[in-house]
Design a protein around this motif. Structure first.
Motif, PDB file in Angstrom:
ATOM      1  N   THR A  94       0.833  -1.193   0.000  1.00 59.49           N
ATOM      2  CA  THR A  94       0.000   0.000   0.000  1.00 59.49           C
ATOM      3  C   THR A  94       0.874   1.251   0.000  1.00 59.49           C
ATOM      4  OG1 THR A  94      -1.628  -1.229   1.289  1.00 59.49           O
ATOM      5  CG2 THR A  94      -1.920   1.158   1.168  1.00 59.49           C
ATOM      6  N   LEU A  95       1.909   1.223   0.844  1.00 59.14           N
ATOM      7  CA  LEU A  95       2.705   2.444   0.994  1.00 59.14           C
ATOM      8  C   LEU A  95       3.664   2.682  -0.174  1.00 59.14           C
ATOM      9  CD1 LEU A  95       3.353   2.747   4.810  1.00 59.14           C
ATOM     10  CD2 LEU A  95       1.518   3.652   3.400  1.00 59.14           C
ATOM     11  N   GLY A 132       2.872   2.451  -3.215  1.00 58.23           N
ATOM     12  CA  GLY A 132       2.056   3.257  -4.125  1.00 58.23           C
ATOM     13  C   GLY A 132       1.973   4.699  -3.658  1.00 58.23           C
ATOM     14  N   VAL A 133       1.806   4.869  -2.350  1.00 54.84           N
ATOM     15  CA  VAL A 133       1.749   6.218  -1.784  1.00 54.84           C
ATOM     16  C   VAL A 133       3.074   6.939  -2.023  1.00 54.84           C
ATOM     17  CG1 VAL A 133       1.574   7.527   0.374  1.00 54.84           C
ATOM     18  CG2 VAL A 133       0.026   5.591  -0.048  1.00 54.84           C
ATOM     19  N   VAL A 157       5.399   6.379  -4.427  1.00 62.21           N
ATOM     20  CA  VAL A 157       5.648   6.692  -5.835  1.00 62.21           C
ATOM     21  C   VAL A 157       4.814   7.901  -6.279  1.00 62.21           C
ATOM     22  CG1 VAL A 157       5.481   5.832  -8.203  1.00 62.21           C
ATOM     23  CG2 VAL A 157       6.233   4.309  -6.387  1.00 62.21           C
ATOM     24  N   PHE A 158       3.546   7.889  -5.897  1.00 61.20           N
ATOM     25  CA  PHE A 158       2.629   8.908  -6.417  1.00 61.20           C
ATOM     26  C   PHE A 158       2.412  10.064  -5.443  1.00 61.20           C
ATOM     27  CE2 PHE A 158       1.790   5.224  -8.986  1.00 61.20           C
ATOM     28  CZ  PHE A 158       1.520   5.751 -10.239  1.00 61.20           C
ATOM     29  N   LYS A 191       1.686  15.166  -2.681  1.00 61.72           N
ATOM     30  CA  LYS A 191       0.586  15.101  -1.717  1.00 61.72           C
ATOM     31  C   LYS A 191       1.064  15.157  -0.272  1.00 61.72           C
ATOM     32  CE  LYS A 191      -2.371  13.449  -5.028  1.00 61.72           C
ATOM     33  NZ  LYS A 191      -3.596  14.118  -5.430  1.00 61.72           N
ATOM     34  N   ASN A 246      -2.750   5.519 -14.614  1.00 67.85           N
ATOM     35  CA  ASN A 246      -2.422   6.291 -13.411  1.00 67.85           C
ATOM     36  C   ASN A 246      -3.603   6.414 -12.453  1.00 67.85           C
ATOM     37  OD1 ASN A 246       0.469   7.480 -13.379  1.00 67.85           O
ATOM     38  ND2 ASN A 246      -0.172   7.538 -15.511  1.00 67.85           N
ATOM     39  N   GLY A 278      -2.900   3.500 -10.598  1.00 72.38           N
ATOM     40  CA  GLY A 278      -1.479   3.353 -10.300  1.00 72.38           C
ATOM     41  C   GLY A 278      -1.104   3.227  -8.837  1.00 72.38           C
ATOM     42  N   PRO A 279      -1.551   4.162  -7.996  1.00 71.40           N
ATOM     43  CA  PRO A 279      -1.096   4.090  -6.615  1.00 71.40           C
ATOM     44  C   PRO A 279      -1.772   2.977  -5.801  1.00 71.40           C
ATOM     45  CG  PRO A 279      -2.042   6.255  -7.150  1.00 71.40           C
ATOM     46  CD  PRO A 279      -2.395   5.323  -8.254  1.00 71.40           C
ATOM     47  N   TYR A 329      -5.208   2.392   6.852  1.00 75.26           N
ATOM     48  CA  TYR A 329      -4.220   3.046   5.984  1.00 75.26           C
ATOM     49  C   TYR A 329      -4.553   2.908   4.511  1.00 75.26           C
ATOM     50  CZ  TYR A 329      -1.376  -1.363   6.119  1.00 75.26           C
ATOM     51  OH  TYR A 329      -0.916  -2.654   6.051  1.00 75.26           O
ATOM     52  N   GLN A 330      -5.334   1.874   4.170  1.00 66.19           N
ATOM     53  CA  GLN A 330      -5.763   1.825   2.760  1.00 66.19           C
ATOM     54  C   GLN A 330      -6.796   2.922   2.472  1.00 66.19           C
ATOM     55  OE1 GLN A 330      -6.630  -1.935   0.899  1.00 66.19           O
ATOM     56  NE2 GLN A 330      -4.437  -2.327   0.789  1.00 66.19           N
ATOM     57  N   TRP A 353      -6.880   5.737   3.927  1.00 64.04           N
ATOM     58  CA  TRP A 353      -6.062   6.960   3.840  1.00 64.04           C
ATOM     59  C   TRP A 353      -5.442   7.071   2.448  1.00 64.04           C
ATOM     60  CZ3 TRP A 353      -0.451   7.019   3.786  1.00 64.04           C
ATOM     61  CH2 TRP A 353       0.093   8.302   3.822  1.00 64.04           C
ATOM     62  N   ALA A 354      -4.907   5.956   1.929  1.00 65.21           N
ATOM     63  CA  ALA A 354      -4.294   5.989   0.590  1.00 65.21           C
ATOM     64  C   ALA A 354      -5.337   6.335  -0.477  1.00 65.21           C
ATOM     65  CB  ALA A 354      -3.638   4.641   0.279  1.00 65.21           C
ATOM     66  N   LEU A 410      -6.094   9.962  -0.253  1.00 64.66           N
ATOM     67  CA  LEU A 410      -4.990  10.766  -0.772  1.00 64.66           C
ATOM     68  C   LEU A 410      -5.079  10.901  -2.303  1.00 64.66           C
ATOM     69  CD1 LEU A 410      -2.594  11.923   0.849  1.00 64.66           C
ATOM     70  CD2 LEU A 410      -1.305   9.880   0.266  1.00 64.66           C
ATOM     71  N   PHE A 411      -5.578   9.859  -2.960  1.00 67.00           N
ATOM     72  CA  PHE A 411      -5.619   9.865  -4.421  1.00 67.00           C
ATOM     73  C   PHE A 411      -7.054   9.937  -4.951  1.00 67.00           C
ATOM     74  CE2 PHE A 411      -1.710   7.629  -3.200  1.00 67.00           C
ATOM     75  CZ  PHE A 411      -0.796   8.511  -3.744  1.00 67.00           C
ATOM     76  N   ASP A 464      -8.511  12.806  -5.908  1.00 69.06           N
ATOM     77  CA  ASP A 464      -8.706  13.926  -6.835  1.00 69.06           C
ATOM     78  C   ASP A 464      -8.777  13.469  -8.283  1.00 69.06           C
ATOM     79  OD1 ASP A 464      -8.588  15.480  -4.607  1.00 69.06           O
ATOM     80  OD2 ASP A 464      -6.437  15.915  -4.856  1.00 69.06           O
ATOM     81  N   SER A 495       5.025   9.428 -12.427  1.00 70.25           N
ATOM     82  CA  SER A 495       3.775   8.808 -12.855  1.00 70.25           C
ATOM     83  C   SER A 495       4.074   7.740 -13.911  1.00 70.25           C
ATOM     84  CB  SER A 495       2.816   9.861 -13.410  1.00 70.25           C
ATOM     85  OG  SER A 495       3.404  10.512 -14.499  1.00 70.25           O
TER      86      SER A 495
END
Lengths: 435, 346
Positions: free
Chosen positions: A108-109, A111-112, A114-115, A119, B52, B55-56, B323-324, B326-327, B330-331, B333, B345
């Protein structure tokens, strides 16, 4: 060629291939986290470029490590179903704990990380890489607790026709697993350090980005020196423990046939398994095996002849791999010690830089040889003394396994070649400098 | 905390189902986006935006599969052993597909060549579509029961491709396509968003028909309804799935794509649970004789292992979800072509 043999080949191919990528991820994630922390603290843009450059190489490598890891978990079910049913109560739970506590966090992290450059704050972003590194290393710990249990099973009872968990704490504090973990993880750090030093040496030889690569080299040098010494020291402790709990493996590692006191080691020998002796023995050091195995020169070391023939591991691959691993381990200490004295005048030592560049593959070889010693040396057991490898295989057909083995070799060979090509290409290209 | 073994076995049965359901809603949308890549990605920019957009997240999503597999191993080792050795070939196909897909994301942008990108785009498409189909085929066959007894498994890849199995494959693929199209609609703008939204709208009636067909076929081909006939109140799970599916359509019309995506996730979760409840207590039923079926009660780990694992999961999984989430937050947008300018990217 039967299902057992083909399944063993397939598992060996899959794990050894997986382990071409795992060690670099384990060590490089720490180095990248360190570089990014330096950037977060100082704002020095060179550290940012270092983070991005080494991070990019880490990510290509990471992708291959992750995808080749997925098949491993499932292979216990596909090819080793009797093993899975017999020991799943213990072994399965350790793998499940690995996935929930470590692999989730790492995947999970990453990905956080890299991108997430835009942020997150600098410090938060660096923390994410530390967590990725921590999770990867923790993942290694759980996997080696699982493997350690196969090597030296503890905390179980045989009940209801299978091995059942009896003492969880004993399983997770298994001395064999802890030593094996420390030995493997420090080996991974050596590999990562040599990778960074080798790539840096290539650019320093070309007088390319001198500041950038000198810094990278020095960071990796400290890491590599400490790890090279640690991996050897822990290897010695691990060896003493193996002598106690897996005497047949030790005898195969040394091609030691006759039980004797004050047993010697042979720097080189040609084992003759059929006639249970060595054809030639070169460079014998008296008392050394007793000393290494028991830290007592007069200790008795059990020879292979005193194990029933069907409880001996194949001698050749274990003996050769052990020698290769130890020899390379010594070389790593020498190379990093030399590096330490040359650390302030790297550019004036082209010969040393060249040596370090060509040394990149050596830790890969050493770490694979280490796994051959561990896994082939455990044979004929899949769980030492508890279950034989030949009893562990799935009731599947030979053509099925043959086809999948070919598929594994083709797919992994293809992707591995591309992966290494991309790592090589990007490593050669060097960093984009921050403006 | 000491729980009765049978209670633990039941808890683990439903946790097992939950892990698969979470895998389907998380990795489901990125498999869907990957399958849509050749159809919605008209230009290189569009294709990069699509990749993308997942992607994350795809890597963390895929770990739900590893965990579902790991938990099968830990809680029901006998099921793990028989299931994965019986489904040897389809499982390896899934794994190879996921391998190609995973490296494609990382590799495709590393060399500037149209042919190179085209190759990895094809890998992403096949690597996403094949697991979607095969998971559907595999689970439908599990619901139906597989031909195995105490001497082993007597089926093969072709026998899995029976009409009900194929219907399962179609159903899963459509669920993931819908889920993926909605994710794209929620995370992109302009033309790409319009295409994604209209794709979601077009798939919806097809999905509805296939769901109805699957429910009818399940009546004839499986024993999934037995538990419901015994306890009709459980039909509420099916009702939830229907409501959620209608919600998907309503939110598409209102152009509220995140809400539509959540409704799609709710559809997948309740549909999975509809099947899991129907399956209970079977985990891997035998079509040859019910006596050989592997159930939560005859194939589980010891009480000690189930207890320890429950403690681990109760502590760790909420943290993972936190935490997922949260991820994902975070993405959340919208992605625009200018986001593609960053060197990291895909």
């Amino acid at each position: 060629m039967d299902v057992v043999f083909l399944s063993r080949l397939q598992f060996a191919a899959a794990t050894m291939f997986h382990f071409l990528f795992v060690p670099l991820t384990l060590g490089l994630s720490i180095l990248v986290a360190y570089m990014e922390t330096k950037y977060a603290r100082t704002g020095d843009e060179t550290y940012l470029s270092m983070t991005k450059f080494w991070g990019k190489l880490m990510l290509i490598n990471f992708a291959l490590g992750v995808v080749t890891g997925i098949t491993l978990e499932f292979q216990f079910g596909t090819n080793w179903s009797r093993y899975s049913a017999y020991v799943g109560d213990i072994f399965g739970s350790i793998l499940a704990i690995e996935a929930t506590t470590s692999f989730f966090l790492e995947s999970t992290l990453i990905g956080v990380w890299v991108f997430g450059w835009q942020k997150l704050s600098r410090k938060a972003h660096a923390t994410v890489m530390w967590l990725v590194a921590l999770a990867g290393n923790l993942s290694g710990l759980w996997i080696l607790i699982a493997n350690g249990w196969m090597q030296h099973p503890v905390g179980y009872v045989i009940k209801n026709g299978r091995a059942e968990l009896d003492n969880f704490l004993a399983v997770v504090t298994n001395k064999f697993a802890i030593l094996e973990f420390l030995h493997t993880i420090s080996g991974a750090y050596v590999l990562s350090a040599f990778f960074v030093m080798g790539v840096s040496a290539y650019h320093l030889l070309k007088k390319n980005q001198i500041e950038f690569f000198t810094r990278s080299f020095r960071i990796a040098l400290v890491f590599g020196l400490a790890s090279s010494i640690f991996v050897a020291a822990i290897g010695d402790t691990h060896g003493v423990h193996v002598t106690q709990v897996q005497p047949a493996k030790l005898a195969a590692m040394e091609s030691h046939w006759e039980t004797s006191k004050g047993a010697p080691i042979h720097l080189f020998a040609i084992p003759d398994e059929k006639n249970e002796r060595n054809l030639i023995e070169i460079g014998s050091i008296p008392y050394m095996l007793s000393f290494l195995g028991y830290h007592d020169i007069n200790a008795e070391v059990k020879g292979l002849k005193d194990f029933p023939k069907d409880e001996r591991p194949p001698v050749w691959p274990v003996f050769i791999s052990f020698r290769g691993m130890v020899g390379l381990g010594v070389l790593f200490i020498l190379l990093t010690v030399v590096g330490w004295f040359k650390r302030n005048r790297l550019l004036e030592s082209p010969l040393y830089l060249k040596a370090m560049m060509f040394a990149i593959p050596l830790p890969y070889i050493a770490i694979e040889m280490g796994w051959i010693v561990a896994e082939v040396g455990r044979q004929p057991w899949i769980v030492y003394g508890v279950m034989r490898t030949s009893d562990a295989v799935s009731p599947i057909s030979t053509p099925q396994v043959f086809a999948s083995l070919i598929a594994f070799i083709l797919v992994y060979g293809f992707l591995g070649a591309i992966g290494f090509y991309l790592i090589f290409k990007n490593a050669k290209k060097g960093p984009k400098l921050a403006h | 905390m000491v729980l009765e073994t049978t209670v633990l076995q039941s808890i683990w049965f439903f946790l097992w189902g939950l892990l698969w359901a979470v895998f389907f809603i998380t990795d489901g949308f990125d498999l869907g986006v990957g399958t849509l890549l050749p159809f919605l990605g008209k230009s290189e920019t569009d294709r990069r935006l699509m990749i993308n957009a997942i992607g994350p997240l795809w890597d963390g999503n895929e770990v739900w599969l590893i965990t579902a597999g790991g938990v099968t191993f830990a809680a029901f080792p006998a099921v793990y052993a028989v299931m994965f050795s019986s489904l040897y070939t389809p499982l390896l196909f899934i794994l190879f597909a996921l391998i190609f897909r995973g490296v494609s994301f990382e590799f495709r942008g590393k060399i500037e060549s149209a042919g190179w990108k085209k190759f990895w785009d094809t890998c992403i498409f096949i690597g996403s579509a094949a697991p979607a189909v095969l998971f559907g085929v595999a689970f439908a066959n599990i619901f139906k029961g597989l031909p195995f007894d105490d001497t082993g498994y007597h089926g093969n890849l072709i026998s899995l491709l029976n009409p009900y199995g194929i219907l399962g494959g179609v159903l899963f693929t459509l669920l993931f396509l819908e889920h993926g199209a909605l994710w794209l609609a929620a995370r992109t703008v302009g033309q790409l968003q319009n295409r994604a939204a209209s794709t979601a709208a077009k798939i919806w009636p097809v999905l509805l028909c296939v769901i109805v067909a699957f429910l009818v076929a399940s009546w004839f081909s499986t024993h999934l309804y037995a538990n419901y006939l015994k306890t009709p109140v459980l039909f509420i799970v099916l009702a939830l799935a229907v409501v959620a599916l209608i919600g998907v359509r309503v939110f598409i019309s209102q152009k509220q794509y995140f809400k539509a995506w959540f409704a799609s996730a709710a559809t997948i979760i309740s549909a999975t649970f509809f099947c899991i409840i129907g399956l209970y207590p079977n985990l891997f039923p035998s079509s040859m004789a019910p006596g050989f079926s592997l159930t939560a009660y005859n194939s589980s780990s010891s009480q000690l292992t189930l207890t320890i694992m429950l403690v681990v999961v109760a502590i760790i999984i909420p943290m993972v979800i936190a935490y997922q989430v949260w991820a994902y937050y975070l993405f959340k947008d919208k992605l625009t072509p200018k986001d593609l300018a960053y060197e990291e990217s895909y």
